[in-house]
Each structure stands twice: as C-alpha cells, then as structure tokens.
Design a protein around this motif. Structure first.
Motif, PDB file in Angstrom:
ATOM      1  N   THR A  30      24.117 -18.184  26.788  1.00 21.24           N
ATOM      2  CA  THR A  30      23.412 -19.304  27.402  1.00 21.24           C
ATOM      3  C   THR A  30      22.439 -19.807  26.350  1.00 21.24           C
ATOM      4  O   THR A  30      22.616 -19.521  25.164  1.00 21.24           O
ATOM      5  N   THR A  31      21.430 -20.535  26.759  1.00 25.05           N
ATOM      6  CA  THR A  31      20.399 -20.952  25.804  1.00 25.05           C
ATOM      7  C   THR A  31      19.046 -20.460  26.284  1.00 25.05           C
ATOM      8  O   THR A  31      18.843 -20.206  27.486  1.00 25.05           O
ATOM      9  N   LEU A  32      18.134 -20.347  25.356  1.00 24.64           N
ATOM     10  CA  LEU A  32      16.783 -19.927  25.706  1.00 24.64           C
ATOM     11  C   LEU A  32      16.151 -20.934  26.670  1.00 24.64           C
ATOM     12  O   LEU A  32      15.437 -20.552  27.606  1.00 24.64           O
ATOM     13  N   GLY A  33      16.447 -22.216  26.452  1.00 21.92           N
ATOM     14  CA  GLY A  33      15.920 -23.232  27.357  1.00 21.92           C
ATOM     15  C   GLY A  33      16.421 -23.047  28.774  1.00 21.92           C
ATOM     16  O   GLY A  33      15.666 -23.193  29.739  1.00 21.92           O
ATOM     17  N   HIS A  34      17.691 -22.713  28.918  1.00 18.50           N
ATOM     18  CA  HIS A  34      18.269 -22.476  30.238  1.00 18.50           C
ATOM     19  C   HIS A  34      17.599 -21.283  30.903  1.00 18.50           C
ATOM     20  O   HIS A  34      17.312 -21.295  32.119  1.00 18.50           O
ATOM     21  N   TYR A  35      17.327 -20.240  30.133  1.00 18.38           N
ATOM     22  CA  TYR A  35      16.628 -19.064  30.666  1.00 18.38           C
ATOM     23  C   TYR A  35      15.221 -19.426  31.125  1.00 18.38           C
ATOM     24  O   TYR A  35      14.813 -19.093  32.245  1.00 18.38           O
ATOM     25  N   LEU A  36      14.456 -20.086  30.277  1.00 17.12           N
ATOM     26  CA  LEU A  36      13.050 -20.365  30.583  1.00 17.12           C
ATOM     27  C   LEU A  36      12.900 -21.294  31.779  1.00 17.12           C
ATOM     28  O   LEU A  36      11.999 -21.115  32.607  1.00 17.12           O
ATOM     29  N   THR A  37      13.772 -22.286  31.889  1.00 18.08           N
ATOM     30  CA  THR A  37      13.684 -23.169  33.043  1.00 18.08           C
ATOM     31  C   THR A  37      14.150 -22.457  34.314  1.00 18.08           C
ATOM     32  O   THR A  37      13.708 -22.791  35.419  1.00 18.08           O
ATOM     33  N   GLY A  38      15.027 -21.477  34.158  1.00 18.66           N
ATOM     34  CA  GLY A  38      15.408 -20.658  35.312  1.00 18.66           C
ATOM     35  C   GLY A  38      14.228 -19.867  35.841  1.00 18.66           C
ATOM     36  O   GLY A  38      14.026 -19.742  37.055  1.00 18.66           O
ATOM     37  N   VAL A  39      13.434 -19.309  34.927  1.00 21.49           N
ATOM     38  CA  VAL A  39      12.223 -18.590  35.332  1.00 21.49           C
ATOM     39  C   VAL A  39      11.255 -19.549  36.029  1.00 21.49           C
ATOM     40  O   VAL A  39      10.638 -19.210  37.044  1.00 21.49           O
ATOM     41  N   GLU A  40      11.142 -20.754  35.495  1.00 25.55           N
ATOM     42  CA  GLU A  40      10.245 -21.738  36.116  1.00 25.55           C
ATOM     43  C   GLU A  40      10.687 -22.056  37.535  1.00 25.55           C
ATOM     44  O   GLU A  40       9.851 -22.221  38.440  1.00 25.55           O
ATOM     45  N   ASN A  41      12.003 -22.126  37.746  1.00 26.94           N
ATOM     46  CA  ASN A  41      12.500 -22.416  39.094  1.00 26.94           C
ATOM     47  C   ASN A  41      12.120 -21.306  40.066  1.00 26.94           C
ATOM     48  O   ASN A  41      11.756 -21.566  41.212  1.00 26.94           O
ATOM     49  N   LEU A  42      12.197 -20.066  39.601  1.00 29.88           N
ATOM     50  CA  LEU A  42      11.749 -18.924  40.410  1.00 29.88           C
ATOM     51  C   LEU A  42      10.268 -19.038  40.722  1.00 29.88           C
ATOM     52  O   LEU A  42       9.833 -18.864  41.869  1.00 29.88           O
ATOM     53  N   LEU A  43       9.470 -19.352  39.707  1.00 29.75           N
ATOM     54  CA  LEU A  43       8.027 -19.448  39.901  1.00 29.75           C
ATOM     55  C   LEU A  43       7.642 -20.622  40.798  1.00 29.75           C
ATOM     56  O   LEU A  43       6.576 -20.603  41.417  1.00 29.75           O
ATOM     57  N   SER A  44       8.507 -21.634  40.871  1.00 31.59           N
ATOM     58  CA  SER A  44       8.211 -22.752  41.766  1.00 31.59           C
ATOM     59  C   SER A  44       8.179 -22.282  43.220  1.00 31.59           C
ATOM     60  O   SER A  44       7.422 -22.807  44.041  1.00 31.59           O
TER      61      SER A  44
END
Length: 487
Positions: free
Chosen positions: A151-165
């Motif tokens: 995957t990409t690091l960007g995909h990972y980090l935005t996935g974490v952001e979605n969880l934190l939302s």
C-alpha cells in the motif's frame, strides 16, 4: 468549626487545594448566574450579589485556613464580610451545593474536553497533511505480524485518521452529555424559587439544561462516558504508536533528536522515547473507566455529589494524559522523518504480491480460483526451498509452475501496478486516495468550525458573566454598584 487533623489533611485541604487551583472561576460563574436568576424574579439583593461577585472574583481566593471547609463557604464568607449579610443571604435562597457543585464540575469538564477535542483535531490534520505528502510512498502493510500487501504510507496514515474521526465523535458525544446545566435543581427536588433554568444554562454557556432535577444532582454517567471515550481514543492511538515504534526499530521512522534521548552507556543509541512516553499516557487513559466506574457503582441515587471531588481528580489526570499523549504524538510526526526505502523493503522479494498473481490468473480466465491458489502457493514453496524469491521469477518459471508464461503475469508482481488497480472507494490507488482526502479534509473543516463555535459560545457567555453580569438583565453598568440599589 474545627475538624480532626487527619480529616483536614486527607479530605478538606486536598479538595480545597484542587478547587482553588482549577474550579475557582467556575464557582464564581455559577454563583453569579444563580444570583441573576433570583434577580430576574425581582429580588433586589440578588442583583447586588451578582455585582458583588463580579468584584470579589478580582481577588485571589484565600488558601485553606481550616476554618472554612470548601471554596463555596469561603466565597460566602468574604461576600458576607465585604458586602453584608443581606447580599450574601440573598444568594443562598434555594441554592444547594448539590446543584452548584455539579454545575461547576460539568463546566470544568466541558472546558477540558474542548481542549482535548482541539488537540485531537490538530493531530488528525497533521495525519491528513502527511497522507497527502506520502500518497505515493510505498509501504509494506502487515497483518498478523507478517508482510501482507503493498500500500502507501499515505493510505495508512489517512486510514488512521479515519479511525480517529470516530474517536472524535465519541468524545464529542461525551461533551454533549456533559454540556447540560444542573443549576436550579437545588438539593434534588428543584429550587423553591422559580428561577429560569434555561436562562441559567445560557448565561453559563452550556448547550442545554439537564431536564430532571433529581437526575441533575445524581448523574455520574457523564464522567464515566468521558472516561470511556478517552480510553477508546487511547486504544486507537496505541495502535499507531505500536507501528511507529516498529518502523523506528527498523530505521523506517527516524525520531527527531530533540524528542529522543541517548543511552547512559551505549553511545550509538538514540532512543525514540517520546513514543514511549505517549504509550505511558495512553496506559493511564485505559485505566480511567475502571476508576470512574467504581466511583459510580452501587452509589445510591443522589449521593454521587458526596464523592464529586474524588471524580474530578481522576478526570483531571485523564485530561492531562490525553492532552499530553496527543500533543507529543503530533510533535513526533511533525519533527521526525519517514524513510521510504526502509518502509518498502518488505516489497523487494515480491512475495506480498502473490495474491495479485492469483487474481490476474483468475481475472484473465487462465485458471479458476480453486486452481490458481494452490498452484501459486506450490510455486512459492519450491522457490523458498531453493533460496529464491518471487522477484527472481522469469517467464520460464511461470510457464513451468503455472502453465502460462505471459508478460502480464510478471507485471502483476509490480507494487505500483497493484496499487493502481485499487480504485474502489477508500482504496490505495492515487485517484481513490485523492477522493478520500477531499472528503476527510472537508469533514475536518466542518468539525473545526463547530468546535470554534462551541468555544466562542462559552467564551462570550462567561466573559459577560464575569465582567458585566447585570447587562444580562438589561441593566447598564452605571446601575451595577450596590449603592445605586440602596439609594
């Protein structure tokens, strides 16, 4: 009145010190609002009390002397001493420490929750910014502690952001539960004076009024809900911290020197201790529901106020840990650096693309899934037995093991191609990442606007209450001194 020294030490002095340090303004706010509520009923001395409180609050609350048991009685004493018994007594009409204390406690908790929400919003904005910058930074994604797919690091980090939302929404829900005013409930049955409880809530900047007077002084669930929401956030953040520490161990996340520490004996070491401190704060948050749950458990309905100060001290520690964890994690992301070649090193042997090879075989109707999966799995086992990797495969190997030597099959073993095919909503393809980023940034923008409005509402209300309380009754400043009422 004198108390036993041990009671003074372990209860009165401790609670007084906490209230003086953290709750003083909230006590003045609540008392002023209640005085205005009585003043609105035409009780002149109550209007005088509202003005007197605005003057008295300009001086610091004296320390614990042992003569006055808490901050409320201290304010009452100095109000009586400076402005007379009529003024002080008017304020006491129908007022109980039950509804007063719970109003103060909730006001304090709302203030701290807004700070946590702001910090979490800032962290999410940082994650989205990094996600934007790293949309094409290849990353080996793990499942079950083993390399799984590209995957990409960007995909990972935005996935974490979605969880934190969602953690943000849980905290926002806890704020909404807490943001209701108990004032006017008196001991439990309601004030004998028909004060306008909705006006009291509005003057104090609350979002609403706690609907039932008995529940207003008995409720402890608001604090428990805060603790659970903070524990949920801690759980989410701990998963990000675990990955950052894993990458730091490999050299894929280089923590900045200004937030690292060296070893006392090993000169080569630079330890990513900021992440360990974050992990420690998060562990504190995980214990919050246990403490708050026990404080509520089997407490008779109506007695929760008796251990109210005991609730606030654990909450204070939880708020401190939450703000500390989020702030340190955000600065770790801001100041540190990802190393793309290390993050992608699990892709070098191409083994994580085996599932893509199976899919291309099936999608091209070369083999059925039932045939393709075991053939690819058998090929991987034979390669491993010979010390070879998927990256070393040639067309002859594919022909030999799979029955097809098409160049398209070799292309399936390219990480970039794998990612480019993931165009579904929320997927890793650049187009899908761009769509998610637009959505997430807009969501965050709306949430931050709401947060700004919440803070502004409370700030404006409390500023007026502190500086010009009588204006809330439509009276000018020139009418506020006590002498004008008694003239």
């Amino acid at each position: 009145m004198r108390w036993h020294n041990l009671y003074r030490r372990w209860v009165l002095q401790r609670h007084f010190r906490f209230a003086k340090e953290h709750l003083g303004d909230h006590f003045f706010d609540a008392l002023t609002a209640y005085a205005l509520g009585l003043g609105k009923l035409g009780i002149v001395e109550a209007k005088e009390a509202a003005w007197a409180l605005s003057q008295l609050r300009k001086d610091p609350i004296p320390g614990f002397s042992g003569q006055l048991e808490d901050v409320f009685f201290t304010i009452d004493f100095y109000l009586r001493e400076r402005f007379g018994s009529e003024v002080a007594s008017a304020l006491r009409r129908g007022l109980s420490r039950n509804d007063l204390d719970l109003t103060v406690f909730r006001a304090y908790a709302c203030e701290r929750l807004l700070r946590v929400l702001t910090s979490l919003s800032d962290l999410r904005r940082e994650l989205l910014g990094l996600g934007q910058n790293h949309r094409q930074t290849l990353l080996t994604a793990y499942t079950h502690h083993r390399p799984a797919q590209p995957t990409t690091l960007g995909h990972y980090l935005t996935g974490v952001e979605n969880l934190l939302s969602r953690d943000y929404q849980r905290l926002r829900s806890a704020f909404q539960t807490t943001d209701k005013c108990p004032l006017g409930a008196s001991t439990l049955a309601g004030s004998p004076y028909p004060v306008d409880r909705k006006a009291l809530a509005q003057w104090l900047g609350f979002g609403g009024t706690l609907e039932h007077t008995y529940d207003a002084i008995a409720a402890g669930d608001w604090a428990l809900e805060i603790a659970y929401a903070l524990a949920g956030m801690a759980t989410s953040l701990s998963r990000l911290v675990a990955d950052l520490l894993f990458w730091a161990e490999q050299g894929g996340f280089l923590v900045a020197e200004k937030i690292s520490q060296g070893s006392s004996i090993m000169p080569q070491k630079v330890n990513p201790v900021v992440l360990e401190h974050v992990r420690g704060f998060l562990a504190e948050l995980m214990g919050g529901p246990t403490t708050l749950g026990h404080l509520n458990y089997s407490t008779p309905f109506g007695d929760v106020n008796d251990h109210g100060p005991g609730v606030l001290e654990p909450l204070y520690n939880l708020f401190y840990a939450a703000e500390g964890a989020v702030a340190l994690l955000r600065v770790a992301l801001q100041e540190s650096r990802f190393v793309p070649e290390v993050l992608a090193q699990g892709l070098r042997d191409r083994s994580v693309l085996a599932s893509e090879l199976v899919d291309v075989l099936v999608a091209g109707k070369r083999l059925s899934l039932a045939e393709a999966y075991p053939k690819v799995q058998g090929m991987l086992r034979e390669l491993s037995s010979k010390g070879r990797t998927v990256a070393e495969l040639g067309l002859d190997d594919l022909q030999s093991h799979l029955g097809f030597g098409d160049p398209e099959l070799l292309q399936a073993l390219e990480p970039e191609r794998f990612i480019a095919r993931r165009k579904v909503l929320g997927g890793a393809a650049p187009e899908a990442q761009a769509v998610y980023l637009d959505y997430a940034l807009n969501r965050l923008k709306l949430e931050r606007l709401e947060l700004k409005e919440l803070k502004s509402r409370r700030r404006k209300a409390l500023r007026t209450l502190a500086q010009d309380p009588l204006s809330l009754l439509g009276e000018a400043r020139s009418q506020s001194p006590i002498q004008s009422y008694r003239a």
